[in-house]
Design an enzyme around this catalytic site. Structure first.
Site, PDB file in Angstrom:
ATOM      1  N   LYS A  80       0.830  -1.242   0.051  1.00 20.15           N
ATOM      2  CA  LYS A  80       0.078   0.032  -0.118  1.00 20.15           C
ATOM      3  C   LYS A  80       0.824   1.350   0.082  1.00 20.15           C
ATOM      4  O   LYS A  80       2.020   1.019   0.261  1.00 20.15           O
ATOM      5  CB  LYS A  80      -0.912   0.054   1.276  1.00 20.15           C
ATOM      6  CG  LYS A  80      -2.196   0.850   1.225  1.00 20.15           C
ATOM      7  CD  LYS A  80      -3.137   0.157   0.634  1.00 20.15           C
ATOM      8  CE  LYS A  80      -4.421   1.051   0.540  1.00 20.15           C
ATOM      9  NZ  LYS A  80      -5.755   0.119  -0.149  1.00 20.15           N
ATOM     10  N   GLY A 180     -25.531   2.123   1.549  1.00 22.76           N
ATOM     11  CA  GLY A 180     -25.020   3.208   0.833  1.00 22.76           C
ATOM     12  C   GLY A 180     -25.150   2.453  -0.751  1.00 22.76           C
ATOM     13  O   GLY A 180     -25.100   1.442  -0.982  1.00 22.76           O
ATOM     14  N   GLY A 182     -23.685   3.871  -3.731  1.00 20.22           N
ATOM     15  CA  GLY A 182     -22.314   4.406  -4.539  1.00 20.22           C
ATOM     16  C   GLY A 182     -22.104   3.602  -5.699  1.00 20.22           C
ATOM     17  O   GLY A 182     -22.969   2.842  -6.299  1.00 20.22           O
ATOM     18  N   VAL A 184     -20.043   0.771  -6.074  1.00 16.24           N
ATOM     19  CA  VAL A 184     -20.285  -0.654  -6.103  1.00 16.24           C
ATOM     20  C   VAL A 184     -21.661  -1.284  -5.721  1.00 16.24           C
ATOM     21  O   VAL A 184     -22.054  -2.289  -6.407  1.00 16.24           O
ATOM     22  CB  VAL A 184     -19.388  -1.115  -4.680  1.00 16.24           C
ATOM     23  CG1 VAL A 184     -19.834  -2.521  -4.218  1.00 16.24           C
ATOM     24  CG2 VAL A 184     -17.976  -0.912  -4.853  1.00 16.24           C
ATOM     25  N   ALA A 185     -22.459  -0.438  -5.040  1.00 15.75           N
ATOM     26  CA  ALA A 185     -23.936  -0.880  -5.101  1.00 15.75           C
ATOM     27  C   ALA A 185     -24.560  -0.701  -6.106  1.00 15.75           C
ATOM     28  O   ALA A 185     -25.560  -1.781  -6.484  1.00 15.75           O
ATOM     29  CB  ALA A 185     -24.477   0.214  -3.527  1.00 15.75           C
TER      30      ALA A 185
HETATM   31  P1  NAD Z   1     -18.857   5.381  -3.210  1.00 16.80           P
HETATM   32  O1  NAD Z   1     -18.230   6.527  -2.513  1.00 16.80           O
HETATM   33  O2  NAD Z   1     -19.241   5.439  -4.503  1.00 16.80           O
HETATM   34  O3  NAD Z   1     -20.122   5.089  -2.413  1.00 16.80           O
HETATM   35  C1  NAD Z   1     -20.362   4.993  -1.033  1.00 16.80           C
HETATM   36  C2  NAD Z   1     -21.574   5.540  -0.703  1.00 16.80           C
HETATM   37  O4  NAD Z   1     -21.770   5.346   0.616  1.00 16.80           O
HETATM   38  C3  NAD Z   1     -21.686   6.931  -1.063  1.00 16.80           C
HETATM   39  O5  NAD Z   1     -23.024   7.053  -2.075  1.00 16.80           O
HETATM   40  C4  NAD Z   1     -21.908   7.607   0.348  1.00 16.80           C
HETATM   41  O6  NAD Z   1     -22.861   8.837   0.134  1.00 16.80           O
HETATM   42  C5  NAD Z   1     -22.813   6.470   1.097  1.00 16.80           C
HETATM   43  N1  NAD Z   1     -22.546   6.658   2.429  1.00 16.80           N
HETATM   44  C6  NAD Z   1     -21.567   7.159   3.086  1.00 16.80           C
HETATM   45  N2  NAD Z   1     -21.938   7.001   4.641  1.00 16.80           N
HETATM   46  C7  NAD Z   1     -23.076   6.351   4.646  1.00 16.80           C
HETATM   47  C8  NAD Z   1     -23.750   6.131   5.788  1.00 16.80           C
HETATM   48  N3  NAD Z   1     -23.778   6.381   6.986  1.00 16.80           N
HETATM   49  N4  NAD Z   1     -25.134   5.459   5.373  1.00 16.80           N
HETATM   50  C9  NAD Z   1     -25.636   5.347   4.170  1.00 16.80           C
HETATM   51  N5  NAD Z   1     -24.505   5.565   2.959  1.00 16.80           N
HETATM   52  C10 NAD Z   1     -23.472   6.278   3.167  1.00 16.80           C
HETATM   53  O7  NAD Z   1     -17.516   4.043  -2.796  1.00 16.80           O
HETATM   54  P2  NAD Z   1     -17.685   2.789  -3.591  1.00 16.80           P
HETATM   55  O8  NAD Z   1     -16.546   2.729  -4.608  1.00 16.80           O
HETATM   56  O9  NAD Z   1     -19.039   2.372  -3.766  1.00 16.80           O
HETATM   57  O10 NAD Z   1     -17.336   1.868  -2.358  1.00 16.80           O
HETATM   58  C11 NAD Z   1     -18.244   1.396  -1.276  1.00 16.80           C
HETATM   59  C12 NAD Z   1     -17.326   0.640  -0.164  1.00 16.80           C
HETATM   60  O11 NAD Z   1     -16.771  -0.746  -0.902  1.00 16.80           O
HETATM   61  C13 NAD Z   1     -16.135   1.330   0.424  1.00 16.80           C
HETATM   62  O12 NAD Z   1     -15.910   1.023   1.669  1.00 16.80           O
HETATM   63  C14 NAD Z   1     -15.040   1.015  -0.425  1.00 16.80           C
HETATM   64  O13 NAD Z   1     -13.825   0.883   0.367  1.00 16.80           O
HETATM   65  C15 NAD Z   1     -15.454  -0.586  -0.581  1.00 16.80           C
HETATM   66  N6  NAD Z   1     -14.889  -1.292  -1.746  1.00 16.80           N
HETATM   67  C16 NAD Z   1     -14.721  -0.757  -2.979  1.00 16.80           C
HETATM   68  C17 NAD Z   1     -14.105  -1.070  -4.135  1.00 16.80           C
HETATM   69  C18 NAD Z   1     -14.489  -0.681  -5.452  1.00 16.80           C
HETATM   70  O14 NAD Z   1     -13.971  -1.324  -6.357  1.00 16.80           O
HETATM   71  N7  NAD Z   1     -14.825   0.680  -5.789  1.00 16.80           N
HETATM   72  C19 NAD Z   1     -13.621  -2.423  -3.996  1.00 16.80           C
HETATM   73  C20 NAD Z   1     -13.529  -2.937  -2.736  1.00 16.80           C
HETATM   74  C21 NAD Z   1     -14.119  -2.463  -1.682  1.00 16.80           C
END
Ligand code: NAD
Length: 359
Positions: A80, A180, A182, A184-185
């Site tokens: 990292k 959430g 974002g 991933v979801a």
């Molecule tokens: P993102 O920032 O696109 O989405 C995260 C969402 O969570 C945002 O819309 C944010 O408003 C929402 N959020 C934050 N706090 C909240 C709360 N208290 N209640 C409800 N919603 C809330 O990020 P992402 O890329 O979708 O990643 C989501 C998670 O998955 C993170 O923990 C990230 O570390 C993990 N992750 C992502 C990837 C990837 O490929 N992007 C890979 C492995 C792990």
């Protein structure tokens, strides 16, 4: 902090402090373990309050990458990088390129990619200084947005869990609560809706909720998500959300989501197990992103290969459940055992005898 003692205790190989005052770079790169291959992990750009916080974070995150890549059967170790800076106000091309030059000095022992605070655009700057970088945008010949494959991997992991609980991996009609909405979801929801799962989501960002509503998904207030009656709870926002306050509120049989570090502590994995809730360990089912980025290494990026490897998360999740049952441990511990078995078996392979002199 006694850094060398910490490294010895947790198995880290190397740490590099990087300083380039001319461009404001203060960075730390940690290599946790290279048993399986070069260390790989993202660049986090974050305004840490002090150097010790940055060192602690990079050591913790590099170790997590060893586990994630090992469980995904990748030929990668864990590493990292962190830059101590505010990504919105202090990050510059010169700073990121300087970081790239430090990565280059490691000669391929560490391959960098994106994480919180760094973007595909930043990686293009890093690429100007070193070839040891993956996760570049598709327009730069890379594998692009990792969240597409992360969403697919969580879906596969969820199906593997469903099979354990209901003897069928179909998610049709299952109520799934997603925390959430974002990147991933959104990608996860795409697979779930195709299978006619019933979704309820929450987010703290109004635009994210609008996007969910536009897809015909029910939305609830952020705090209500823990109490939603559902079969599967899917944390896709923050870490630490499975804790003593939230676990008693869950009404589900399965927890399976993309957020990193979902368990506040080891005891929370045990508590889910005690309550008969099947927890899909985060680093097992959210590995699609690193699988996708790693498909850039060695050969040109191939989407089909990345997808096929990501779909194997289904089998990996099944193996975790098997270990959990056989050894009567929570799935969180079973996942660690799976990784430690793989690392142990590769470490114990003896090097073959090679005669001296030209072959
Ligand atoms: P993102 O920032 O696109 O989405 C995260 C969402 O969570 C945002 O819309 C944010 O408003 C929402 N959020 C934050 N706090 C909240 C709360 N208290 N209640 C409800 N919603 C809330 O990020 P992402 O890329 O979708 O990643 C989501 C998670 O998955 C993170 O923990 C990230 O570390 C993990 N992750 C992502 C990837 C990837 O490929 N992007 C890979 C492995 C792990």
């Amino acid at each position: 902090m006694d850094v060398l003692t910490y490294m010895g205790d947790w198995g880290h190989e190397q740490i590099m402090m990087c300083s380039d005052p001319a461009v404001g770079l203060k960075a730390v790169i940690a290599i946790h373990d290279t048993t399986l291959g070069p260390a790989c992990g993202g660049l986090r750009i974050w305004p840490y309050e002090n150097e010790e916080d940055a060192v602690r974070d990079v050591l913790r995150l590099s170790r997590a990458m060893t586990y994630k890549s090992a469980a995904a059967d990748l030929a990668l170790g864990g590493g990292k990088g962190v830059i101590i800076a505010d990504p919105h106000t202090q990050k510059t091309e010169a700073m990121v390129r300087s970081y790239g030059r430090f990565v280059e000095t490691l000669g391929g022992r560490y391959i960098t990619t994106t994480d919180v605070g760094s973007t595909g655009r930043d990686l293009e700057y890093v690429r100007l200084e070193t070839a040891h970088v993956v996760g570049l945008p598709t327009t730069a010949g890379g594998s692009g947005d990792t969240s597409v494959m992360t969403g697919l991997g969580i879906y596969m992991g969820m199906r593997a869990c469903a099979r354990q609980i209901w003897d069928s991996d179909s998610l049709a009609g299952k109520k799934i609560a997603i925390q959430g909405f974002g990147k991933v979801a959104f990608n996860l929801a795409h697979h779930l809706l195709k299978e006619d799962a019933q979704l309820v989501v929450t987010d703290i960002y109004p635009e994210a909720l609008d996007r969910a509503r536009d897809m015909g998904i029910k939305v609830v207030e952020p705090e209500k998500i823990y109490d939603s009656a559902c079969e599967i709870f899917s944390p896709c926002a923050l870490g630490g959300i499975l804790n003593a306050d939230t676990i008693p509120r869950l009404n589900c049989r399965i927890v399976a989501g993309g957020a990193n570090n979902q368990l506040a502590g080891d005891a929370d994995g045990e508590e889910l197990h005690r309550r008969g809730i099947l927890y899909a360990p985060d680093y097992i089912i959210n590995a699609g992103g690193i699988i996708n980025a790693s498909a850039e290494i060695g050969t040109p990026y191939n989407l089909d290969r990345a997808r096929e490897k990501t779909e194997r998360i289904y089998e990996t999740m099944g193996r975790v459940v098997h270990i959990s049952k056989e050894e009567e441990v929570p799935t969180s511990q079973a996942a660690d055992r799976l990784v430690e078995q793989r690392l142990g078996s590769v470490r114990s392979v003896k090097s073959l005898y090679r005669p001296a002199g030209p072959i």
